[in-house]
Design an enzyme around this catalytic site. Sequence first.
Site, PDB file in Angstrom:
ATOM      1  N   HIS A   1     -62.392 -20.209  38.041  1.00  0.00           N
ATOM      2  CA  HIS A   1     -62.341 -21.189  37.734  1.00  0.00           C
ATOM      3  C   HIS A   1     -62.738 -22.404  38.969  1.00  0.00           C
ATOM      4  O   HIS A   1     -62.683 -22.005  40.089  1.00  0.00           O
ATOM      5  CB  HIS A   1     -60.875 -21.683  37.401  1.00  0.00           C
ATOM      6  CG  HIS A   1     -60.371 -20.465  36.448  1.00  0.00           C
ATOM      7  ND1 HIS A   1     -59.125 -19.896  36.782  1.00  0.00           N
ATOM      8  CD2 HIS A   1     -60.611 -20.402  35.142  1.00  0.00           C
ATOM      9  CE1 HIS A   1     -59.020 -19.057  35.563  1.00  0.00           C
ATOM     10  NE2 HIS A   1     -59.854 -19.521  34.909  1.00  0.00           N
TER      11      HIS A   1
ATOM     12  N   HIS B   1     -60.766 -25.683  40.657  1.00  0.00           N
ATOM     13  CA  HIS B   1     -59.576 -26.102  40.889  1.00  0.00           C
ATOM     14  C   HIS B   1     -59.379 -27.516  41.212  1.00  0.00           C
ATOM     15  O   HIS B   1     -60.484 -27.980  41.847  1.00  0.00           O
ATOM     16  CB  HIS B   1     -58.801 -25.155  41.592  1.00  0.00           C
ATOM     17  CG  HIS B   1     -58.265 -23.927  41.100  1.00  0.00           C
ATOM     18  ND1 HIS B   1     -56.876 -23.523  40.991  1.00  0.00           N
ATOM     19  CD2 HIS B   1     -58.988 -23.004  40.418  1.00  0.00           C
ATOM     20  CE1 HIS B   1     -56.787 -22.528  40.280  1.00  0.00           C
ATOM     21  NE2 HIS B   1     -58.046 -22.093  39.917  1.00  0.00           N
TER      22      HIS B   1
ATOM     23  N   HIS C   1     -56.346 -26.020  37.543  1.00  0.00           N
ATOM     24  CA  HIS C   1     -57.717 -25.989  37.264  1.00  0.00           C
ATOM     25  C   HIS C   1     -58.017 -27.663  37.132  1.00  0.00           C
ATOM     26  O   HIS C   1     -57.403 -28.512  36.528  1.00  0.00           O
ATOM     27  CB  HIS C   1     -57.922 -25.432  35.557  1.00  0.00           C
ATOM     28  CG  HIS C   1     -57.655 -24.011  35.640  1.00  0.00           C
ATOM     29  ND1 HIS C   1     -57.612 -23.393  34.709  1.00  0.00           N
ATOM     30  CD2 HIS C   1     -57.139 -23.134  36.655  1.00  0.00           C
ATOM     31  CE1 HIS C   1     -57.065 -21.996  34.752  1.00  0.00           C
ATOM     32  NE2 HIS C   1     -56.880 -21.917  36.001  1.00  0.00           N
TER      33      HIS C   1
ATOM     34  N   HIS D   1     -56.385 -24.990  28.299  1.00  0.00           N
ATOM     35  CA  HIS D   1     -57.140 -24.147  29.035  1.00  0.00           C
ATOM     36  C   HIS D   1     -58.078 -23.416  27.644  1.00  0.00           C
ATOM     37  O   HIS D   1     -57.342 -23.353  26.589  1.00  0.00           O
ATOM     38  CB  HIS D   1     -56.242 -23.124  29.818  1.00  0.00           C
ATOM     39  CG  HIS D   1     -57.106 -21.910  30.391  1.00  0.00           C
ATOM     40  ND1 HIS D   1     -58.052 -22.101  31.037  1.00  0.00           N
ATOM     41  CD2 HIS D   1     -57.034 -20.648  30.009  1.00  0.00           C
ATOM     42  CE1 HIS D   1     -58.430 -20.920  31.448  1.00  0.00           C
ATOM     43  NE2 HIS D   1     -58.188 -19.896  30.828  1.00  0.00           N
TER      44      HIS D   1
ATOM     45  N   HIS E   1     -60.654 -27.003  29.783  1.00  0.00           N
ATOM     46  CA  HIS E   1     -60.657 -27.694  31.209  1.00  0.00           C
ATOM     47  C   HIS E   1     -61.926 -27.734  31.735  1.00  0.00           C
ATOM     48  O   HIS E   1     -62.761 -26.599  31.632  1.00  0.00           O
ATOM     49  CB  HIS E   1     -59.696 -27.141  32.406  1.00  0.00           C
ATOM     50  CG  HIS E   1     -58.390 -26.783  31.911  1.00  0.00           C
ATOM     51  ND1 HIS E   1     -57.475 -25.743  32.580  1.00  0.00           N
ATOM     52  CD2 HIS E   1     -57.523 -27.462  31.104  1.00  0.00           C
ATOM     53  CE1 HIS E   1     -56.181 -25.666  32.072  1.00  0.00           C
ATOM     54  NE2 HIS E   1     -56.216 -26.715  31.135  1.00  0.00           N
TER      55      HIS E   1
ATOM     56  N   ASP F   1     -62.784 -24.736  33.772  1.00  0.00           N
ATOM     57  CA  ASP F   1     -62.732 -23.333  33.060  1.00  0.00           C
ATOM     58  C   ASP F   1     -64.084 -22.698  33.050  1.00  0.00           C
ATOM     59  O   ASP F   1     -64.847 -22.921  32.170  1.00  0.00           O
ATOM     60  CB  ASP F   1     -62.154 -23.523  31.356  1.00  0.00           C
ATOM     61  CG  ASP F   1     -60.705 -23.801  31.580  1.00  0.00           C
ATOM     62  OD1 ASP F   1     -60.025 -23.559  32.729  1.00  0.00           O
ATOM     63  OD2 ASP F   1     -60.155 -24.188  30.747  1.00  0.00           O
TER      64      ASP F   1
ATOM     65  N   HIS G   1     -59.557 -15.259  40.710  1.00  0.00           N
ATOM     66  CA  HIS G   1     -58.137 -14.650  40.176  1.00  0.00           C
ATOM     67  C   HIS G   1     -58.008 -13.245  40.355  1.00  0.00           C
ATOM     68  O   HIS G   1     -59.177 -12.444  40.109  1.00  0.00           O
ATOM     69  CB  HIS G   1     -57.641 -15.289  38.852  1.00  0.00           C
ATOM     70  CG  HIS G   1     -57.301 -16.658  39.174  1.00  0.00           C
ATOM     71  ND1 HIS G   1     -56.218 -17.159  39.057  1.00  0.00           N
ATOM     72  CD2 HIS G   1     -58.176 -17.864  38.894  1.00  0.00           C
ATOM     73  CE1 HIS G   1     -56.110 -18.399  39.301  1.00  0.00           C
ATOM     74  NE2 HIS G   1     -57.457 -18.758  39.132  1.00  0.00           N
TER      75      HIS G   1
ATOM     76  N   ARG H   1     -54.287 -15.495  43.066  1.00  0.00           N
ATOM     77  CA  ARG H   1     -55.632 -15.936  43.554  1.00  0.00           C
ATOM     78  C   ARG H   1     -56.200 -15.130  44.854  1.00  0.00           C
ATOM     79  O   ARG H   1     -55.472 -15.164  46.014  1.00  0.00           O
ATOM     80  CB  ARG H   1     -55.542 -17.436  44.064  1.00  0.00           C
ATOM     81  CG  ARG H   1     -54.767 -18.303  43.029  1.00  0.00           C
ATOM     82  CD  ARG H   1     -54.642 -19.822  43.332  1.00  0.00           C
ATOM     83  NE  ARG H   1     -54.063 -20.528  42.323  1.00  0.00           N
ATOM     84  CZ  ARG H   1     -54.046 -21.766  42.395  1.00  0.00           C
ATOM     85  NH1 ARG H   1     -54.308 -22.669  43.460  1.00  0.00           N
ATOM     86  NH2 ARG H   1     -53.264 -22.404  41.183  1.00  0.00           N
TER      87      ARG H   1
END
Length: 222
Positions: free
Chosen positions: A116, A118, A133, A141, A150, A153, A190, A213
């Site tokens: 993603h 952020h 995000h 999401h 998002h 995403d 992630h 993360r």
Amino acid sequence: MLTPLLVLCMVSVGVWATTAIREERQVVLDNSYPTVLYINTALDSASANTRADTSNVIHVNLYPPNQKPAEPRRAVVVLRGEAEGTLVLTQEDPPAGVTRIEGSISNLTSGLHGFHIHQFGDLSGGCGTAGGHYNPFGKQHGAPENFNRHLGDLGNIVADESGVAFVNITDPLVALTGLRTVVGRAVVVHAGADDLGKGGNEESLKTGNAGGRVACGVIGFA
């Protein structure tokens, strides 16, 4: 060549906000991610992103007659953490064109990993201070191909048995210039798979239940 009359007809649909940015007038018709229409009178040309599920919202970019043709933009992300890697972002036709994200990430566990953009490029406290995000249009999401997603995403990347993921993503919403720019924000990898908003719980519609993360880096112009 598009005439001023055509532009006025389009803008009269219901403009609610107009701002001046670097001699470029940005017109956004609603708080949702828009179809982007790019009019360059210097080239007598126009282009737009045309996703099949794009809303009826239109983001119009009007450039003055002496505006130079848009040049490709390029950015780089150096990912650090439990995993590491380098990614290159390229937008050949800003601000309306798609952005390509390419590179490799190593030292991952094999399998799927949420991937993603952020909100913040603040990594002063590690990946945790990058925020959630990037979601400027207030969406839930979802998967990259969904209308309800998002902006940040980007789905999942897949690491092989040696822990390496090769990234090759082209996305129509990510931009390196204009109102949707992701430059200065962070890419986060992630620990687990992103359920793409299909997990059936509240967290799924926020984070995709992708877990911790394991790597992050700030997007910077190259």
